[in-house]
Scaffold this active site. Sequence first.
Site, PDB file in Angstrom:
ATOM      1  N   ASP A   5       0.681  -0.910   0.546  1.00 49.43           N
ATOM      2  CA  ASP A   5       0.144   0.216   0.498  1.00 49.43           C
ATOM      3  C   ASP A   5       0.964   1.187   0.224  1.00 49.43           C
ATOM      4  O   ASP A   5       1.085   1.862   1.107  1.00 49.43           O
ATOM      5  CB  ASP A   5      -0.894   0.322   1.691  1.00 49.43           C
ATOM      6  CG  ASP A   5      -1.677  -1.200   0.607  1.00 49.43           C
ATOM      7  OD1 ASP A   5      -2.332  -1.458  -0.133  1.00 49.43           O
ATOM      8  OD2 ASP A   5      -2.626  -1.605   2.627  1.00 49.43           O
ATOM      9  N   LYS A  27       1.216  -7.635  -2.463  1.00 51.58           N
ATOM     10  CA  LYS A  27      -1.008  -7.308  -2.938  1.00 51.58           C
ATOM     11  C   LYS A  27       0.033  -5.986  -3.137  1.00 51.58           C
ATOM     12  O   LYS A  27      -0.183  -5.301  -2.572  1.00 51.58           O
ATOM     13  CB  LYS A  27      -0.970  -7.747  -1.203  1.00 51.58           C
ATOM     14  CG  LYS A  27      -2.799  -7.373  -1.861  1.00 51.58           C
ATOM     15  CD  LYS A  27      -3.569  -7.334  -0.507  1.00 51.58           C
ATOM     16  CE  LYS A  27      -3.688  -5.962   0.590  1.00 51.58           C
ATOM     17  NZ  LYS A  27      -4.143  -5.571  -0.419  1.00 51.58           N
ATOM     18  N   ASP A  54      -5.725  -6.657  -6.091  1.00 54.05           N
ATOM     19  CA  ASP A  54      -6.759  -6.155  -4.462  1.00 54.05           C
ATOM     20  C   ASP A  54      -7.444  -5.298  -4.938  1.00 54.05           C
ATOM     21  O   ASP A  54      -7.563  -4.056  -4.821  1.00 54.05           O
ATOM     22  CB  ASP A  54      -6.141  -6.426  -3.370  1.00 54.05           C
ATOM     23  CG  ASP A  54      -7.325  -6.120  -2.024  1.00 54.05           C
ATOM     24  OD1 ASP A  54      -8.543  -6.198  -2.155  1.00 54.05           O
ATOM     25  OD2 ASP A  54      -7.188  -5.923  -1.135  1.00 54.05           O
ATOM     26  N   LYS A  56     -12.050  -5.518  -5.709  1.00 52.39           N
ATOM     27  CA  LYS A  56     -12.305  -6.086  -5.569  1.00 52.39           C
ATOM     28  C   LYS A  56     -13.996  -5.418  -6.417  1.00 52.39           C
ATOM     29  O   LYS A  56     -14.370  -4.367  -6.057  1.00 52.39           O
ATOM     30  CB  LYS A  56     -12.872  -5.489  -3.587  1.00 52.39           C
ATOM     31  CG  LYS A  56     -11.638  -5.160  -2.787  1.00 52.39           C
ATOM     32  CD  LYS A  56     -11.701  -4.988  -1.196  1.00 52.39           C
ATOM     33  CE  LYS A  56     -10.913  -5.527  -0.134  1.00 52.39           C
ATOM     34  NZ  LYS A  56     -10.114  -4.143  -0.823  1.00 52.39           N
ATOM     35  N   MET A  57     -13.862  -5.982  -7.432  1.00 56.92           N
ATOM     36  CA  MET A  57     -14.828  -5.397  -8.435  1.00 56.92           C
ATOM     37  C   MET A  57     -16.067  -5.808  -8.435  1.00 56.92           C
ATOM     38  O   MET A  57     -16.276  -6.441  -7.494  1.00 56.92           O
ATOM     39  CB  MET A  57     -14.208  -6.788  -9.413  1.00 56.92           C
ATOM     40  CG  MET A  57     -13.316  -5.802 -10.603  1.00 56.92           C
ATOM     41  SD  MET A  57     -13.376  -6.320 -11.627  1.00 56.92           S
ATOM     42  CE  MET A  57     -12.753  -7.707 -12.006  1.00 56.92           C
ATOM     43  N   HIS A  58     -16.987  -4.737  -8.217  1.00 56.96           N
ATOM     44  CA  HIS A  58     -18.133  -4.524  -7.557  1.00 56.96           C
ATOM     45  C   HIS A  58     -19.153  -3.834  -8.629  1.00 56.96           C
ATOM     46  O   HIS A  58     -19.266  -2.766  -8.065  1.00 56.96           O
ATOM     47  CB  HIS A  58     -18.817  -4.182  -6.226  1.00 56.96           C
ATOM     48  CG  HIS A  58     -20.153  -4.334  -5.784  1.00 56.96           C
ATOM     49  ND1 HIS A  58     -20.290  -4.202  -4.281  1.00 56.96           N
ATOM     50  CD2 HIS A  58     -21.278  -5.321  -6.506  1.00 56.96           C
ATOM     51  CE1 HIS A  58     -21.557  -4.224  -4.040  1.00 56.96           C
ATOM     52  NE2 HIS A  58     -21.789  -4.710  -5.282  1.00 56.96           N
ATOM     53  N   ASP A  59     -19.379  -4.431  -9.560  1.00 61.41           N
ATOM     54  CA  ASP A  59     -20.214  -3.812 -10.692  1.00 61.41           C
ATOM     55  C   ASP A  59     -21.359  -4.524 -11.764  1.00 61.41           C
ATOM     56  O   ASP A  59     -21.870  -5.790 -11.279  1.00 61.41           O
ATOM     57  CB  ASP A  59     -19.229  -3.074 -11.937  1.00 61.41           C
ATOM     58  CG  ASP A  59     -19.697  -1.966 -12.501  1.00 61.41           C
ATOM     59  OD1 ASP A  59     -20.869  -1.880 -12.686  1.00 61.41           O
ATOM     60  OD2 ASP A  59     -19.090  -0.944 -12.502  1.00 61.41           O
ATOM     61  N   PRO A  61     -23.018  -6.863 -14.388  1.00 60.18           N
ATOM     62  CA  PRO A  61     -21.894  -8.726 -14.503  1.00 60.18           C
ATOM     63  C   PRO A  61     -21.100  -8.375 -15.500  1.00 60.18           C
ATOM     64  O   PRO A  61     -20.056  -8.670 -16.022  1.00 60.18           O
ATOM     65  CB  PRO A  61     -23.218  -9.615 -14.949  1.00 60.18           C
ATOM     66  CG  PRO A  61     -24.203  -9.427 -13.522  1.00 60.18           C
ATOM     67  CD  PRO A  61     -24.661  -7.985 -13.611  1.00 60.18           C
ATOM     68  N   ASN A  62     -21.613  -7.112 -16.766  1.00 57.63           N
ATOM     69  CA  ASN A  62     -20.684  -7.840 -18.096  1.00 57.63           C
ATOM     70  C   ASN A  62     -19.530  -6.556 -18.021  1.00 57.63           C
ATOM     71  O   ASN A  62     -18.778  -7.105 -18.354  1.00 57.63           O
ATOM     72  CB  ASN A  62     -21.750  -7.051 -18.759  1.00 57.63           C
ATOM     73  CG  ASN A  62     -21.352  -7.012 -20.379  1.00 57.63           C
ATOM     74  OD1 ASN A  62     -20.697  -7.557 -20.731  1.00 57.63           O
ATOM     75  ND2 ASN A  62     -21.193  -5.421 -20.869  1.00 57.63           N
ATOM     76  N   THR A 119     -12.289  -6.780   6.993  1.00 53.25           N
ATOM     77  CA  THR A 119     -12.446  -7.239   8.566  1.00 53.25           C
ATOM     78  C   THR A 119     -12.278  -5.813   9.207  1.00 53.25           C
ATOM     79  O   THR A 119     -11.734  -5.762  11.022  1.00 53.25           O
ATOM     80  CB  THR A 119      -9.994  -7.326   8.569  1.00 53.25           C
ATOM     81  OG1 THR A 119      -9.838  -6.957   8.033  1.00 53.25           O
ATOM     82  CG2 THR A 119     -10.154  -8.845   7.981  1.00 53.25           C
ATOM     83  N   GLN A 190      -8.108  -2.266  11.862  1.00 51.93           N
ATOM     84  CA  GLN A 190      -8.784  -3.008  12.292  1.00 51.93           C
ATOM     85  C   GLN A 190      -9.975  -3.154  13.467  1.00 51.93           C
ATOM     86  O   GLN A 190      -9.563  -3.062  14.363  1.00 51.93           O
ATOM     87  CB  GLN A 190      -7.946  -4.210  11.756  1.00 51.93           C
ATOM     88  CG  GLN A 190      -6.738  -3.731  10.497  1.00 51.93           C
ATOM     89  CD  GLN A 190      -7.417  -5.019   9.054  1.00 51.93           C
ATOM     90  OE1 GLN A 190      -8.428  -4.827   9.314  1.00 51.93           O
ATOM     91  NE2 GLN A 190      -6.646  -4.449   8.654  1.00 51.93           N
ATOM     92  N   GLY A 210       0.512  -5.901   6.032  1.00 49.52           N
ATOM     93  CA  GLY A 210       0.903  -4.403   5.617  1.00 49.52           C
ATOM     94  C   GLY A 210       1.841  -4.064   6.192  1.00 49.52           C
ATOM     95  O   GLY A 210       2.776  -3.951   6.590  1.00 49.52           O
ATOM     96  N   ARG A 211       0.332  -3.112   6.982  1.00 48.84           N
ATOM     97  CA  ARG A 211       1.736  -2.049   7.725  1.00 48.84           C
ATOM     98  C   ARG A 211       2.634  -2.719   9.273  1.00 48.84           C
ATOM     99  O   ARG A 211       3.754  -1.984   8.857  1.00 48.84           O
ATOM    100  CB  ARG A 211       0.269  -0.873   8.886  1.00 48.84           C
ATOM    101  CG  ARG A 211       0.014   0.148   7.754  1.00 48.84           C
ATOM    102  CD  ARG A 211      -1.104   0.553   7.929  1.00 48.84           C
ATOM    103  NE  ARG A 211      -2.465  -0.159   8.474  1.00 48.84           N
ATOM    104  CZ  ARG A 211      -3.917  -0.141   8.999  1.00 48.84           C
ATOM    105  NH1 ARG A 211      -4.191   1.162   9.262  1.00 48.84           N
ATOM    106  NH2 ARG A 211      -4.533  -0.599   9.080  1.00 48.84           N
TER     107      ARG A 211
END
Length: 232
Positions: A5, A27, A54, A56-59, A61-62, A119, A190, A210-211
């Site tokens: 990150d 990542k 990473d 996080k695709m959210h749309d 379907p096409n 998380t 977190q 990560g951190r």
Amino acid sequence: MVALDKPDAKAALELADRLQGSGCWMKVGMELFYAAGPAIVRELKSRGFRIFLDLKMHDIPNTVRGGARSIARLGVDLFNVHGAGGLSMMRAAMEGVRDALESGDAERAPLVIAVTQLTSTSQDVLNAEIGIPGALEDAVVRYAKRAHEAGLQGVVASPLEVSAIKAACGAGFITVTPGIRPRGADVGDQSRITTPRDAVEGGTDYLVIGRPITAADSPEKALDHILKELTQ
């Protein structure tokens, strides 16, 4: 999986080079990918790293099908969609991967997994803000079961839900777990966390850290300390 990150390619590659030879994945999340683009994935692959993209695709379907096709062409090893997108969307992601393979634009298929709940999500946030009733673990397992039904290979979840996910979806269903904090490390933003050793003993397949590594004075020493804890 070390969470790179970082705000730009230079900072990310400097850190990756310091961890060369560790055997860890890298990542690439939103901050780095939006700043450096697909080129950062190619740079990391040229250095021999396996990549978890990473985003996080959210749309619809096409759109996810087209995005998955592009990601498969890029050559990442694993990427994710959001389980909240539903069965059709998750199946579309798998279709996008197949499109890339059948057209010859991808040499091999990346693993595709679904995000269940972040998380950072607490029970109160799930119920009062997101608007999903019931226990947090039940919501996570429900998303995991839909991902399994859609043909995905696993999910992202906190280490606390791994055993329930494995019981519902089978031991071979992959769990990728953020929210990993070595003993004494800052919890940060977190909510649902465990130590690296507890997460592995709980049955998870991949740890995302990560951190505790990337913000350490010596990332190499921090990573080495974690690896030693895991092999004791």
